[in-house]
Scaffold this active site. Structure first.
Site, short mmCIF file in Angstrom:
data_model
loop_
_atom_site.label_atom_id
_atom_site.label_comp_id
_atom_site.label_asym_id
_atom_site.label_seq_id
_atom_site.Cartn_x
_atom_site.Cartn_y
_atom_site.Cartn_z
N ASP A 57 0.88 -1.16 0.00
CA ASP A 57 0.00 0.00 0.00
C ASP A 57 0.92 1.22 0.00
O ASP A 57 2.03 1.14 0.52
CB ASP A 57 -0.86 -0.03 1.27
CG ASP A 57 -1.72 1.21 1.40
OD1 ASP A 57 -2.55 1.43 0.52
OD2 ASP A 57 -1.53 1.97 2.37
N ASP B 295 -1.25 -0.68 6.26
CA ASP B 295 -1.32 -0.13 7.63
C ASP B 295 -2.70 0.36 8.02
O ASP B 295 -2.94 0.67 9.17
CB ASP B 295 -0.33 1.03 7.75
CG ASP B 295 -0.80 2.26 6.98
OD1 ASP B 295 -1.31 2.08 5.85
OD2 ASP B 295 -0.68 3.38 7.50
N ASP C 270 -7.12 -1.62 4.48
CA ASP C 270 -6.18 -2.63 3.97
C ASP C 270 -6.52 -4.02 4.53
O ASP C 270 -6.03 -5.02 4.01
CB ASP C 270 -4.73 -2.30 4.38
CG ASP C 270 -4.22 -1.02 3.73
OD1 ASP C 270 -4.62 -0.76 2.58
OD2 ASP C 270 -3.44 -0.29 4.37
#
Length: 266
Positions: free
Chosen positions: A23, A230, A234
């Site tokens: 990400d 994080d 996600d």
């Protein structure tokens, strides 16, 4: 080494990984974004007034970009007001009412969907995005109000990690809700060639699936894919991956969904 493996299977799976998706915000970048430019569309809106309105709308959001706008407004001692009728528009932004004004705050898609023209600022926005900035667009009562540019520094050790993984023959991909220009710029800086940009929060797990099935079409066996993230959004992608890896400074939900946690955020 500050790496927490929750079970033996995660450790075994990690050795067989063929692809890894990172990400962007808060994982490959520091996740401490800062406002670098505020441009108001003009009469009667000043940059300070624009910043104040957008910060008022964003104050209840937990997103790091929203936090950056609120922090900037507070640093300039601007009065943040209460909002009513706050409505989050996943993957696009938000709608809120402040002092009788209807505010739309979010990405370019949000402006397009509401038929709001950029009033000659589209070029400046494109330049900022091409320079790796994230641009937040806003409209007041159906008229374009201006834009706020935000910069987020790349983590100092991210490039090295990408280089090492690539040298090991692991395919590295980056995943972000950000626009393509910003995403490409940051990916280029890190040496990442596979980029999933403008991904809605609900689509993150699908991108993991996509990479897993890519292996099935080329080799006959699904790829073993890891996801590193994080944030709250996600979590489904971390659960979908063969190995979910969470950054220790991230949300509790991400750490709960992951198989591995990087305690030092390194």
């Amino acid at each position: 080494n500050g790496i927490l493996f929750k079970n033996a299977a995660a450790l075994e799976q990690a050795a067989k990984l063929q692809a890894i998706i990172f990400d962007k915000t808060g994982t490959l970048t520091e996740g401490k974004p800062q406002v670098v430019e505020v441009m108001a569309a003009g009469n009667p809106l000043t940059p300070d007034e624009l910043l104040r309105l957008v910060a008022s709308a964003e104050q209840s959001s937990e997103h790091p970009l929203a936090q950056a706008i609120v922090d900037k407004a507070k640093a300039q001692n601007l009065k943040i007001e209460n909002t009513s009728g706050f409505e989050a528009i996943p993957g696009h932004g938000l709608k809120a009412t402040i002092a009788g004004k209807t505010l739309l705050v979010g990405n370019r898609k949000l402006m397009r969907d509401n038929n709001i023209s950029m009033e000659g600022m589209a070029e400046r926005a494109a330049t900022l995005e091409g320079a790796g900035r994230t641009v937040i667009y806003s409209a007041v009562d159906g008229k374009f109000a201006g834009l706020i540019a935000i910069a987020d520094a790349v983590r100092p050790n991210a490039k090295q990690a990408v280089e090492k993984l690539t040298a090991m023959g692991v395919q590295v991909a980056m995943l972000t809700g950000d626009n393509r220009a910003t995403a490409e710029r940051i990916a280029g800086e890190l040496g990442i060639t596979t980029v999933f940009a403008e991904v809605l929060p609900g689509q993150k797990a699908d991108k993991v699936k996509e990479l897993q099935s890519q292996g099935a079409t080329t080799t006959g066996r699904p790829y073993m894919v890891a996801m590193v993230g994080d944030g709250i959004n996600d979590a489904p992608a971390l659960a979908q991956a063969d190995v979910g890896i969470a950054i220790g400074t991230g949300t509790d939900v991400a750490m709960e969904a992951a198989d591995v946690v990087l305690m030092k955020s390194d």
